[in-house]
Design an enzyme around this catalytic site. Structure first.
Site, PDB file in Angstrom:
ATOM      1  N   LYS A 111     -12.054  25.940  51.540  1.00 20.46           N
ATOM      2  CA  LYS A 111     -10.776  25.274  51.226  1.00 20.46           C
ATOM      3  C   LYS A 111     -10.195  25.958  49.988  1.00 20.46           C
ATOM      4  O   LYS A 111      -8.997  26.243  49.888  1.00 20.46           O
ATOM      5  CB  LYS A 111     -11.000  23.782  50.926  1.00 20.46           C
ATOM      6  CG  LYS A 111     -11.792  22.980  51.986  1.00 20.46           C
ATOM      7  CD  LYS A 111     -11.920  21.508  51.589  1.00 20.46           C
ATOM      8  CE  LYS A 111     -13.158  20.754  52.062  1.00 20.46           C
ATOM      9  NZ  LYS A 111     -13.441  20.605  53.434  1.00 20.46           N
TER      10      LYS A 111
ATOM     11  N   TRP B 258     -17.738  18.303  62.552  1.00 21.78           N
ATOM     12  CA  TRP B 258     -17.200  17.578  61.380  1.00 21.78           C
ATOM     13  C   TRP B 258     -15.991  18.335  60.793  1.00 21.78           C
ATOM     14  O   TRP B 258     -15.044  17.744  60.300  1.00 21.78           O
ATOM     15  CB  TRP B 258     -18.342  17.448  60.367  1.00 21.78           C
ATOM     16  CG  TRP B 258     -18.064  16.807  59.039  1.00 21.78           C
ATOM     17  CD1 TRP B 258     -18.128  17.416  57.823  1.00 21.78           C
ATOM     18  CD2 TRP B 258     -17.748  15.431  58.776  1.00 21.78           C
ATOM     19  NE1 TRP B 258     -17.857  16.509  56.822  1.00 21.78           N
ATOM     20  CE2 TRP B 258     -17.630  15.287  57.379  1.00 21.78           C
ATOM     21  CE3 TRP B 258     -17.550  14.306  59.582  1.00 21.78           C
ATOM     22  CZ2 TRP B 258     -17.331  14.064  56.763  1.00 21.78           C
ATOM     23  CZ3 TRP B 258     -17.244  13.090  58.963  1.00 21.78           C
ATOM     24  CH2 TRP B 258     -17.134  12.987  57.584  1.00 21.78           C
TER      25      TRP B 258
ATOM     26  N   SER C 233     -16.877  26.364  53.410  1.00 22.15           N
ATOM     27  CA  SER C 233     -16.842  24.906  53.311  1.00 22.15           C
ATOM     28  C   SER C 233     -15.882  24.444  52.215  1.00 22.15           C
ATOM     29  O   SER C 233     -14.721  24.850  52.222  1.00 22.15           O
ATOM     30  CB  SER C 233     -18.274  24.416  53.088  1.00 22.15           C
ATOM     31  OG  SER C 233     -18.419  23.136  53.603  1.00 22.15           O
TER      32      SER C 233
ATOM     33  N   HIS D   6     -23.031  24.733  60.557  1.00 24.29           N
ATOM     34  CA  HIS D   6     -22.194  24.893  59.367  1.00 24.29           C
ATOM     35  C   HIS D   6     -22.955  25.793  58.385  1.00 24.29           C
ATOM     36  O   HIS D   6     -23.935  25.350  57.774  1.00 24.29           O
ATOM     37  CB  HIS D   6     -21.997  23.495  58.776  1.00 24.29           C
ATOM     38  CG  HIS D   6     -21.135  23.442  57.570  1.00 24.29           C
ATOM     39  ND1 HIS D   6     -19.781  23.647  57.622  1.00 24.29           N
ATOM     40  CD2 HIS D   6     -21.426  23.175  56.270  1.00 24.29           C
ATOM     41  CE1 HIS D   6     -19.268  23.509  56.405  1.00 24.29           C
ATOM     42  NE2 HIS D   6     -20.257  23.226  55.572  1.00 24.29           N
TER      43      HIS D   6
END
Ligand code: GCU
Length: 440
Positions: free
Chosen positions: A277, A364, A273, A414
């Site tokens: 990144k 998302w 998540s 997720h």
């Protein structure tokens, strides 16, 4: 494909913001979020490899194009990381136990002292397999809520620093109200990694820069690099993801120095998540990371901005714009004008192995955008005679594709699961250790 949007993590985020930061962000999914593939605009990605008169070569990529892309990503997305070495840094072994995890591993807890005056330190937890005849390959990644959350091992030091609220694990008002030991055990799979011969290194991201919605760039590492009179980063200087990525490189410095126990050329960086990144940005900038894994990193990670699908820049400004540099916010609702897109970030990892993982119920994060970015990064791998992604077609759930870029779409939410780790281990066995897999 299942198209249920991911509501859970996002709505917790916005709820917390609403409750504690008194902003106007509502607890609902932003009403303008697009989850309809037919509404994805016709877009054109900025060219990865510039087509001037001469055909691109590995050398022109390395010497010219790659540095250009890194500067563009610095300028418009993550901000520039200071290049100056920190004089005050010091490493202190605080605890060692050669009988951890049922005698399978040696646990080390190391304090990376960044600035004794500011009480700034990264507490690193390391498990190294026992009985290996040579230095072990290693996975390194930051965690969200302290090392004690990654395994119930009672000897792991509890992180006393500021934590972002998370009612799911009992952190209320930035304090733990119940025992958080092992709450994210599934995300780390420590025993499985050790059994497969890998070391595991992790540290709390907030040791480097607290993930505080009221961000003031005053309580993490940023001030260590300010010019006299400076109080926050300039428009093209590093945000929080940049700081976390910098912290991963300081952990890597330590791991590389542990060469009798950790193989310095076999260190993979992994993150989930926002920390996915971060793993990508760390791996893009620091080529000592031998393999890079992004787990459900989404917008500002592996997915393409230009698809305007799921999370977008304007959704991030409040509450988490500080993850990026200030220039990034200028491209809110103007993604098509951004001088970069995320295939460029992924291409900076070339020719090293790269793994991108998505999840079906994590719309998302735009799984298709993550796949397409990996595909569009592949030409950089081709310049090195490597395969990039092996297929141009997005695979169905639970059917991983493994080239020098690996990709899978896991069925589910997720999260980081055992299934995800099984793929990462298989990929690392092949690329770091040269072990053939069943499909070879
Ligand atoms: C939010 C945020 C994402 C981020 C995620 C996480 O959902 O919008 O960009 O990846 O949090 O880090 O959990």
């Amino acid at each position: 494909m299942i198209t249920t949007p991911r509501l859970q993590a996002h709505s917790i985020e916005t709820l917390i913001v609403g409750l504690f930061a008194m902003t106007t962000v509502s607890a609902a999914e932003p009403p303008d979020t697009n989850y309809d593939e037919s509404k994805v605009p016709d877009y054109q990605l900025p060219p990865l490899i510039q087509s001037d008169a001469s055909p691109p070569t590995r050398e022109s990529w390395r010497q010219t194009r790659r540095p250009q892309l890194q500067s563009l990503l610095e300028e418009y997305v993550y901000g520039k990381t200071p290049r100056t070495a920190l004089e005050s840094i010091d490493y202190r072994l605080e605890e060692l136990d050669a009988t951890a995890l049922n005698r399978g591993a040696t646990r080390k807890q190391v304090r990376i002292l960044l600035d004794p005056e500011a009480d700034l330190a990264i507490d690193l937890l390391l498990y190294i397999p026992n009985g290996a005849d040579s230095p072990s390959p290693c996975f390194v990644g930051l965690n969200f809520y302290g090392n004690q959350t990654i395994h119930p091992d009672p000897e792991i030091k509890i992180n006393p620093r500021w934590m972002r609220g998370n009612r799911d694990i009992g952190i209320v008002g930035n304090r733990a109200t119940k025992d958080t030991r092992g709450v994210y055990q599934e995300r780390w799979q420590a025993e499985k990694l050790i059994d497969r011969g890998y070391a595991l290194a992790t540290a709390y991201c907030g040791d480097i820069d607290p993930d505080n919605y009221q961000h003031d760039y005053a309580d993490g590492v940023h001030p260590l690099f300010y010019q006299p009179g400076q109080t926050k980063p300039g428009p093209g200087e590093w945000g929080t993801i940049g700081a976390w990525a910098w912290g991963l490189s300081r952990i890597l410095d330590y791991l590389i120095a542990e060469e009798h126990q950790i193989h310095p050329q076999q260190i993979a960086v992994m993150g989930h998540s926002r920390l996915g990144k971060t793993a990508l940005w760390a791996g893009a900038q620091d080529e000592r990371f031998a393999l890079v894994i992004s787990n459900n990193s989404g917008c500002g990670g592996a997915s393409l901005y230009r698809r305007e699908f799921g999370e977008r820049i304007h959704h991030m400004i409040r509450p988490v714009g500080y993850w990026f540099c200030l220039n990034h916010a200028q491209f809110a609702q103007r993604e098509q004008e951004l001088p970069v897109d995320q295939h460029m970030l992924l291409a900076l990892v070339a020719p090293r192995p790269l793994y991108i993982a998505s999840a079906t119920r994590d719309q998302w994060a735009d799984p298709r955008g993550e796949f397409l970015a990996a595909l569009a990064a592949s030409p950089a791998y081709h310049l090195y005679g490597k395969s990039g992604l092996p297929s141009e077609t997005m695979p169905p759930p639970n059917q991983p594709q493994h080239g020098t870029i690996g990709y899978h779409l896991r069925d589910g939410d997720h999260a980081v699961t055992e299934y995800d780790w099984d793929q990462y281990l298989r990929f690392a066995d092949r690329h770091l250790l040269g072990k053939p897999t069943e499909s070879d």
